[in-house]
Design a protein around this motif. Structure first.
Motif, PDB file in Angstrom:
ATOM      1  N   MET A  22       0.856  -1.179   0.000  1.00 26.82           N
ATOM      2  CA  MET A  22       0.000   0.000   0.000  1.00 26.82           C
ATOM      3  C   MET A  22       0.898   1.236   0.000  1.00 26.82           C
ATOM      4  SD  MET A  22      -3.211  -1.056   0.156  1.00 26.82           S
ATOM      5  CE  MET A  22      -4.158   0.311   0.824  1.00 26.82           C
ATOM      6  N   LEU A  23       0.493   2.237  -0.767  1.00 21.97           N
ATOM      7  CA  LEU A  23       1.174   3.522  -0.730  1.00 21.97           C
ATOM      8  C   LEU A  23       0.474   4.385   0.317  1.00 21.97           C
ATOM      9  CD1 LEU A  23       3.205   5.548  -1.933  1.00 21.97           C
ATOM     10  CD2 LEU A  23       1.456   6.174  -3.599  1.00 21.97           C
ATOM     11  N   ASP A  24       1.187   4.718   1.387  1.00 20.44           N
ATOM     12  CA  ASP A  24       0.619   5.520   2.475  1.00 20.44           C
ATOM     13  C   ASP A  24       1.065   6.969   2.313  1.00 20.44           C
ATOM     14  OD1 ASP A  24      -0.515   3.246   3.737  1.00 20.44           O
ATOM     15  OD2 ASP A  24       1.438   2.765   4.584  1.00 20.44           O
ATOM     16  N   ILE A  25       0.102   7.888   2.367  1.00 16.58           N
ATOM     17  CA  ILE A  25       0.388   9.304   2.158  1.00 16.58           C
ATOM     18  C   ILE A  25      -0.125  10.095   3.348  1.00 16.58           C
ATOM     19  CG2 ILE A  25       0.036  11.288   0.625  1.00 16.58           C
ATOM     20  CD1 ILE A  25      -0.881   8.837  -1.390  1.00 16.58           C
ATOM     21  N   GLU A  26       0.717  10.990   3.863  1.00 20.81           N
ATOM     22  CA  GLU A  26       0.334  11.855   4.973  1.00 20.81           C
ATOM     23  C   GLU A  26       0.520  13.316   4.559  1.00 20.81           C
ATOM     24  OE1 GLU A  26       2.845  10.752   8.218  1.00 20.81           O
ATOM     25  OE2 GLU A  26       1.716   8.923   8.675  1.00 20.81           O
ATOM     26  N   VAL A  27      -0.420  14.159   4.954  1.00 17.04           N
ATOM     27  CA  VAL A  27      -0.317  15.601   4.703  1.00 17.04           C
ATOM     28  C   VAL A  27      -0.144  16.297   6.049  1.00 17.04           C
ATOM     29  CG1 VAL A  27      -1.425  17.636   3.711  1.00 17.04           C
ATOM     30  CG2 VAL A  27      -1.814  15.391   2.684  1.00 17.04           C
ATOM     31  N   TRP A  28       0.901  17.133   6.124  1.00 17.94           N
ATOM     32  CA  TRP A  28       1.229  17.797   7.388  1.00 17.94           C
ATOM     33  C   TRP A  28       1.199  19.310   7.222  1.00 17.94           C
ATOM     34  CZ3 TRP A  28       2.576  15.379  12.069  1.00 17.94           C
ATOM     35  CH2 TRP A  28       2.673  13.970  12.015  1.00 17.94           C
ATOM     36  N   ARG A  29       0.867  19.977   8.292  1.00 19.21           N
ATOM     37  CA  ARG A  29       0.929  21.443   8.350  1.00 19.21           C
ATOM     38  C   ARG A  29       2.065  21.832   9.295  1.00 19.21           C
ATOM     39  NH1 ARG A  29      -1.183  25.703  11.553  1.00 19.21           N
ATOM     40  NH2 ARG A  29      -2.112  24.242  13.041  1.00 19.21           N
ATOM     41  N   LYS A  30       2.860  22.793   8.868  1.00 19.96           N
ATOM     42  CA  LYS A  30       4.003  23.208   9.680  1.00 19.96           C
ATOM     43  C   LYS A  30       3.816  24.669  10.075  1.00 19.96           C
ATOM     44  CE  LYS A  30       8.081  21.459   8.770  1.00 19.96           C
ATOM     45  NZ  LYS A  30       9.414  21.179   8.186  1.00 19.96           N
ATOM     46  N   ASP A  31       3.688  24.944  11.393  1.00 16.02           N
ATOM     47  CA  ASP A  31       3.576  26.311  11.891  1.00 16.02           C
ATOM     48  C   ASP A  31       4.946  26.979  11.943  1.00 16.02           C
ATOM     49  OD1 ASP A  31       0.934  26.605  12.114  1.00 16.02           O
ATOM     50  OD2 ASP A  31       0.787  26.310  14.280  1.00 16.02           O
ATOM     51  N   ASN A  32       5.888  26.270  12.500  1.00 15.75           N
ATOM     52  CA  ASN A  32       7.263  26.751  12.558  1.00 15.75           C
ATOM     53  C   ASN A  32       8.166  25.530  12.568  1.00 15.75           C
ATOM     54  OD1 ASN A  32       7.334  25.811  15.333  1.00 15.75           O
ATOM     55  ND2 ASN A  32       6.179  27.657  15.859  1.00 15.75           N
ATOM     56  N   LYS A  33       9.402  25.703  12.905  1.00 19.52           N
ATOM     57  CA  LYS A  33      10.332  24.579  12.838  1.00 19.52           C
ATOM     58  C   LYS A  33      10.001  23.481  13.842  1.00 19.52           C
ATOM     59  CE  LYS A  33      14.290  27.084  10.950  1.00 19.52           C
ATOM     60  NZ  LYS A  33      15.697  27.492  11.167  1.00 19.52           N
ATOM     61  N   LYS A  34       9.315  23.832  14.937  1.00 16.84           N
ATOM     62  CA  LYS A  34       9.073  22.846  15.997  1.00 16.84           C
ATOM     63  C   LYS A  34       7.676  22.263  15.983  1.00 16.84           C
ATOM     64  CE  LYS A  34      12.545  24.702  19.188  1.00 16.84           C
ATOM     65  NZ  LYS A  34      12.813  25.253  20.524  1.00 16.84           N
ATOM     66  N   HIS A  35       6.684  23.019  15.502  1.00 16.54           N
ATOM     67  CA  HIS A  35       5.292  22.562  15.607  1.00 16.54           C
ATOM     68  C   HIS A  35       4.788  22.052  14.261  1.00 16.54           C
ATOM     69  CE1 HIS A  35       1.234  22.225  17.128  1.00 16.54           C
ATOM     70  NE2 HIS A  35       0.799  22.908  16.077  1.00 16.54           N
TER      71      HIS A  35
END
Length: 204
Positions: A22-35
């Motif tokens: 299975m090809l697993d895909i995740e979408v992430w949001r980055k507020d800054n370098k840590k969050h």
């Protein structure tokens, strides 16, 4: 600062048809370098896709609003292989001669994109760092060249693992760098970093 991002990135994965991946895909949001915050996931059953054609897929994100638009093409692997040391592809004199003929000067312009290939023998590692409480590690080795990535099997409970594998990559850019990274397998958690070496192709 976009709810409709366009990435237009291409990634090459080596998929072997005897596996049901299975090809697993995740979408992430980055507020800054840590969050960072997970915006959603989706999955593609590679075995269900028609081969030798580009499949345009709109994939809804699970349990989150939004969807991903992707183009996925499943095609036979060309020029990539993994083998044991005892059946090394270049170990056969006849194959060596064919390779020499294929890349001789008079054939240089027959296929401009076929500039060569790289064969790497991954033998062993020595005196690795202990990543487990037992004083051992479960090391495996990852090789990356451009967008191509292959890896060895894991040798469990060992600081001096022997893999004895041969990896063959097609070379797409002579200025690429071969990156060899050793990780410690850690069950369902992300693997621990044990070390890395980078080898420019022009230095070989």
């Amino acid at each position: 600062k976009s709810a409709n991002p366009q990435w237009r990135e291409q990634f090459d994965f080596h998929y072997f048809s005897d596996r049901k991946d299975m090809l697993d895909i995740e979408v992430w949001r980055k507020d800054n370098k840590k969050h960072e915050e997970l915006l959603g996931t989706c999955h593609v059953d590679i075995t269900a896709l028609p081969t030798k054609q580009t499949n345009c897929l709109e994939l809804p994100l699970e349990k989150h609003p939004g969807s991903l638009l992707m183009l996925i093409a499943v095609a036979p692997c060309a020029g990539v292989s993994i083998s044991d040391l005892c059946v090394c592809p270049l170990g056969d004199p006849n194959e060596r001669q064919q390779i020499s003929q294929r890349y001789c000067i008079k054939n240089s312009f027959r296929d401009i994109r076929d500039i060569g290939f790289l064969q790497v023998k991954v033998l062993k590692a020595v005196d690795l760092m202990a990543a487990d409480f037992s004083g051992k590690s479960d090391p495996f080795c990852v090789l990356e060249l451009g967008n191509d990535m292959l890896q060895t099997h894991t040798v469990y409970k060992n600081l001096n693992p022997e893999w004895n594998k041969v990896f063959t990559f097609p070379i797409k850019d002579i200025h690429d760098v071969l990156e060899v990274t050793v990780f410690d397998e850690d069950g369902d958690k992300p693997p621990d970093f044990l070390g890395k070496v980078a080898i420019p192709l022009l230095s070989v």
